[in-house]
Design a protein around this motif. Structure first.
Motif, mmCIF file in Angstrom:
data_model
loop_
_atom_site.group_PDB
_atom_site.id
_atom_site.type_symbol
_atom_site.label_atom_id
_atom_site.label_comp_id
_atom_site.label_asym_id
_atom_site.label_seq_id
_atom_site.Cartn_x
_atom_site.Cartn_y
_atom_site.Cartn_z
ATOM 1 N N ALA A 38 0.871 -1.186 0.000
ATOM 2 C CA ALA A 38 0.000 0.000 0.000
ATOM 3 C C ALA A 38 0.901 1.226 0.000
ATOM 4 N N VAL A 40 0.621 4.643 0.908
ATOM 5 C CA VAL A 40 -0.412 5.363 1.671
ATOM 6 C C VAL A 40 -0.172 6.869 1.587
ATOM 7 N N PHE A 57 -0.029 -5.041 5.015
ATOM 8 C CA PHE A 57 -1.244 -4.469 4.410
ATOM 9 C C PHE A 57 -2.080 -5.589 3.828
ATOM 10 N N CYS A 59 -6.561 -6.751 2.786
ATOM 11 C CA CYS A 59 -8.002 -6.580 2.811
ATOM 12 C C CYS A 59 -8.555 -7.557 3.847
ATOM 13 N N ILE A 69 -3.512 -1.606 7.671
ATOM 14 C CA ILE A 69 -2.078 -1.394 7.491
ATOM 15 C C ILE A 69 -1.413 -1.486 8.861
ATOM 16 N N THR A 82 2.985 8.961 8.557
ATOM 17 C CA THR A 82 1.695 8.350 8.191
ATOM 18 C C THR A 82 0.833 8.140 9.427
ATOM 19 N N THR A 93 -5.428 7.354 2.175
ATOM 20 C CA THR A 93 -5.726 6.734 0.882
ATOM 21 C C THR A 93 -4.670 5.678 0.588
ATOM 22 N N VAL A 94 -5.135 4.480 0.246
ATOM 23 C CA VAL A 94 -4.241 3.382 -0.122
ATOM 24 C C VAL A 94 -4.157 3.333 -1.640
ATOM 25 N N ASN A 95 -2.956 3.572 -2.152
ATOM 26 C CA ASN A 95 -2.712 3.496 -3.591
ATOM 27 C C ASN A 95 -2.015 2.178 -3.879
ATOM 28 N N TYR A 136 -5.233 11.067 -3.898
ATOM 29 C CA TYR A 136 -4.858 9.779 -4.496
ATOM 30 C C TYR A 136 -3.818 10.042 -5.565
ATOM 31 N N ALA A 143 -6.878 3.075 -6.322
ATOM 32 C CA ALA A 143 -6.683 3.751 -5.029
ATOM 33 C C ALA A 143 -7.982 3.690 -4.246
ATOM 34 N N CYS A 146 -10.019 6.009 2.397
ATOM 35 C CA CYS A 146 -10.432 5.330 3.637
ATOM 36 C C CYS A 146 -10.657 6.323 4.768
#
Ligand SMILES: Cc1cc2nc3c(=O)[nH]c(=O)nc-3n(C[C@H](O)[C@H](O)[C@H](O)COP(=O)(O)O)c2cc1C
Length: 211
Positions: A38, A40, A57, A59, A69, A82, A93-95, A136, A143, A146
């Protein structure tokens, strides 16, 4: 090493309760592979952009849509930027990191002082978030915006931050009308042990047996 021994057949065993934190880390990151990365993106309380990669990281739930994370503190126990920014703004935001932006992701992993915009250093483009204050990355294949759901404090030096996904972005041609996400379009990289990474370009299909 006292905590390990070899048994017949050359299998190795380790008593995790007798290992140092560093030894546990080496075994875990070399074994729990591949880990997605991720990248972030967050903003601080002054709106300054920050970006950093995290391979602890994944889901964890789709309903509610939760990802996690794992953020370690700095050696002096201060928060990484972070961690600080998520604490202050409650969003991130997770890219997803594709092979095309692997080098740029690595630039973002360097220890820049607070307030330095790593996206700028890495030549990546920030676009304004739709539902969150964090931006993002335009070059990322996907992305997730969150909102912080809950933070688990694991001892004094590690937080697991759960985020609820409230908005998703995809690059052109990556997701179709049936919501099928093309793994070749995402072209994610993963982290293995040490400094080794891998692609996901070698794939095969497996159907769950029907009983
Ligand atoms: C591929 C990669 C994966 C990383 N994964 C993690 C991780 O899961 N947790 C963590 O605390 N740091 C991780 N790091 C280190 C952070 O990215 C690094 O400490 C960074 O400087 C933190 O930036 P920040 O202070 O701007 O948040 C990783 C670095 C790289 C290059």
């Amino acid at each position: 090493m006292d905590a390990s021994h070899t048994v017949a057949g050359e299998r190795k065993q380790f008593d995790f309760t007798a290992l140092t934190a560093r030894e546990r880390y080496k075994l875990m990151i070399g074994t729990i592979i591949p880990r997605p990365i991720a990248l972030v993106t967050t903003v601080d309380e002054h709106g300054r952009i920050n970006a950093a990669p995290f391979s602890f990281f994944n889901c964890l739930s789709a309903d509610p849509p939760i990802l996690a994370i794992g953020v370690e503190n700095n050696a002096d126990m201060s928060f990484k930027d972070t961690g600080h920014n998520i604490r202050m703004t409650e969003v991130f935001t997770v890219n997803i990191v594709s092979f095309a932006i692997a080098e740029a992701m690595h630039v973002c992993g360097a220890k820049y002082p607070r307030g330095v915009d790593e996206l700028n250093e890495a030549g990546l483009t920030a676009a304004a978030g739709i539902k969150v204050a964090s931006p993002y990355i335009v070059e990322a294949p996907a992305a997730f915006e969150c909102r912080r759901h809950v933070t688990l404090e694991l001892g004094k030096s590690r937080q697991i931050i759960l985020g609820e996904i409230v908005y998703a972005h995809y690059g052109e041609g990556i997701v179709d009308e049936n919501l099928h996400v093309d793994p070749a379009g995402v072209d994610a990289i993963a982290r293995l042990g040490g400094d080794t990474c891998s692609t996901i370009r070698d794939r095969f299909e497996m159907l769950t047996p029907k009983l």
